[in-house]
Motif scaffolding. Structure first.
Motif, short mmCIF file in Angstrom:
data_model
loop_
_atom_site.label_atom_id
_atom_site.label_comp_id
_atom_site.label_asym_id
_atom_site.label_seq_id
_atom_site.Cartn_x
_atom_site.Cartn_y
_atom_site.Cartn_z
N SER A 89 0.79 -1.18 0.01
CA SER A 89 -0.01 0.15 -0.18
C SER A 89 0.99 1.31 0.01
CB SER A 89 -0.79 -0.13 1.13
OG SER A 89 -1.84 1.05 1.30
N HIS A 90 0.80 2.09 1.23
CA HIS A 90 1.44 3.39 0.99
C HIS A 90 2.78 3.24 1.55
CE1 HIS A 90 -0.30 2.55 5.00
NE2 HIS A 90 0.67 3.26 5.57
N ASP A 232 -2.25 6.17 -3.44
CA ASP A 232 -1.24 5.54 -2.85
C ASP A 232 -0.66 4.35 -3.89
OD1 ASP A 232 -3.50 3.88 -2.33
OD2 ASP A 232 -2.81 3.11 -0.46
N ASP A 234 -1.65 1.11 -3.81
CA ASP A 234 -2.18 0.05 -4.46
C ASP A 234 -3.86 0.67 -4.65
OD1 ASP A 234 -2.93 0.53 -1.59
OD2 ASP A 234 -3.61 -1.50 -1.48
N ASP A 236 -6.14 1.79 -2.92
CA ASP A 236 -7.35 1.75 -2.27
C ASP A 236 -7.53 3.14 -1.48
OD1 ASP A 236 -5.26 1.50 -0.43
OD2 ASP A 236 -6.26 0.02 0.71
N ARG A 237 -6.70 4.10 -1.73
CA ARG A 237 -6.81 5.31 -0.98
C ARG A 237 -6.88 6.50 -2.06
NH1 ARG A 237 -2.51 6.60 3.45
NH2 ARG A 237 -2.51 4.82 4.67
MG LIG Z 1 -3.43 1.42 0.30
#
Ligand SMILES: [Mg+2]
Ligand SMILES: N[C@@H]1[C@@H](O)[C@H](O)[C@@H](COP(=O)(O)O)O[C@@H]1O
Length: 448
Positions: A89-90, A232, A234, A236-237
């Motif tokens: 992710s981030h 980010d 991936d 999802d944000r």
């Molecule tokens: Mg993420």
């Protein structure tokens, strides 16, 4: 081996393929058909290969969908018994991670993660013979299936100008195309994939987005027409950059969007996390809606959304869930929905945000190795009451609520930090709370 799963699955620096292999074996013990996706990290194939070896050895079947954003994996998990996303992710490029999704597209909850962890710790694996080993299938249609579905659900009539910043990550494959498909004029930046995140680090914060913000300021020097949407690692944000080139305050954006969802859909509950600003409650106070708060982490938000039949839940980290579409946090969909909101109000983003009151918000993170987190937090919980003169609320970490503000001290579940978040109605209280919080954590650390 210590505890494996944190706020958002397994996440580690130099994640070892040995762990991935065991996770694969453990998954196969419980689930047969496994879909796997990964982000752009240099270690993505290594981890996917090791995990896949475990799944096959354990008797599972695999469908690999390659490099995809997490929401695409989550969306497609419905066609399988379980979804595996290989992503950190981030986190910076040296990290990688494994996040699991059930067939409702819902991130694994603690119970589901514990089951996997237990199989690993007890080495309670199945290992199949040569004549029972499954296949690895490839599916290249997952991104298209996702995009077709989203396009059916999104309606944007105005021609927006949007700068989409993909963080050199898997959003490159989806975000610029979807924004173009809904009729936007798109400029995409950091939109070639690179496992080292060569353009900017994957956390969409003020520091990492400086160049994109400056670019938007430049583009808008004569007219305020471009807004920015940044993801980010991936996707999802989502965070937004307003027409003045300012990073939209995460809490204000969440408050504005929550209000929009309530006004548009009449939902009676909005879900957010204990680290979200009091501005959300205040900005929705004249509406017939309840704001529910959970522990930090998208799975807690999603579970509360199901429990309270809410169609929207969001965290100030920019992780938002749109329950009418799916239960996987989705930064791409969030960006498109922000455009729907701008069209609904027929306003610029900065106009909407500037109407929302501001409190003083301070955030700090103190380095703390994962093994020390529990001890430090116990110290904070035991000693915080004397300092803040009120007992802590312990939904997540320790939150001390005072008449004109609050402080939350909690261990990050994704990074080696203790996070401190303070919100207050005046600067002196905010600074005082932060200073006391930092001292408390440092004292706790010095004893470990
Ligand atoms: Mg993420
Ligand atoms: N998907 C999760 C979010 O739900 C969470 O808000 C964020 C920060 O978590 P933490 O503060 O525990 O590091 O991590 C991930 O992005």
């Amino acid at each position: 081996m210590g505890k494996l799963f944190g706020t958002s699955g397994i996440r580690m620096k130099n994640l070892s393929p040995k762990i991935a292999y065991k996770v694969g074996l453990a998954i196969a013990k419980k689930y047969k058909n496994v879909v796997i996706g990964r982000d752009t990290r240099t270690t993505g194939k290594l981890i996917e290969t090791a995990l896949s070896a475990g799944v096959l050895r354990g008797g599972g079947e695999i469908t690999t969908i390659g490099v995809v954003p997490t929401p695409v994996l989550g969306f497609n998990a419905r066609n399988y018994d379980v979804g595996v996303m290989i992503t950190a992710s981030h986190n910076p490029p040296e990290y990688n991670g494994i996040k699991l999704f059930n067939k409702n597209g819902l991130a694994f909850n603690k119970k589901e993660e514990d089951e996997i962890e237990e199989i690993i710790f007890k080495k309670d694996f199945n290992e199949v013979n040569w004549d029972e080993v499954g296949e690895i299938w490839e599916d290249n249609k997952c991104i298209k299936n996702y995009m077709d579905y989203i396009l059916e659900k999104i309606e944007v009539n105005k021609k927006f100008n949007v700068v989409v910043d993909c963080a050199n990550a898997s959003a490159c494959l989806v975000s610029p195309y979807l924004f173009t498909d809904v009729g936007c004029h798109v400029i995409s930046v950091n939109s070639h994939m690179d496992g080292r995140f060569i353009g900017r680090l994957p956390e969409p914060n003020e520091k990492n987005l400086k160049k994109t913000m400056d670019m938007i300021k430049g583009l808008n020097s004569d007219r305020n027409s471009y807004i920015g949407i940044a993801h980010d690692g991936d996707a999802d944000r989502m965070v937004a950059i307003d027409e003045k080139g300012r990073l939209a305050d995460f809490d204000k954006l969440l408050a504005a969007f929550s209000r929009y969802i309530v006004e548009k859909t009449g939902t009676k509950t909005i879900v957010t996390t204990v680290d979200a600003s009091m501005v959300i409650d205040e900005y929705l106070k004249d509406l017939d809606v309840e704001v529910k708060r959970t522990k930090v982490g998208d799975v807690y938000v999603a579970e509360e959304m199901i429990k309270s039949s809410s169609i929207f839940g969001g965290e100030p980290s920019g992780t938002w869930i749109h329950g009418d579409i799916h239960l996987t946090p989705d930064g791409i969909l969030s960006g498109l929905r922000v455009l729907e909101m701008l069209e609904f109000y027929n306003k610029k983003l900065y106009e909407i945000l500037d109407e929302i009151p501001s409190y003083i918000n301070l955030r700090e993170k103190i380095y703390c190795e994962d093994e020390k987190k529990e001890k430090v937090m116990n110290y904070v919980i035991e000693n915080g009451e004397k300092i803040f003169k009120t007992p802590p609320e312990t939904v997540d970490g320790a939150r001390f609520n005072l008449p004109n503000g609050w402080i939350l001290i909690r261990p990050s579940g994704t990074e080696p930090y203790i996070r401190i978040r303070v919100e207050a109605k005046n600067m002196s209280l905010a600074k005082d709370l932060l200073e006391k919080g930092i001292k408390l954590v440092k004292n706790g650390l010095s004893l470990t």
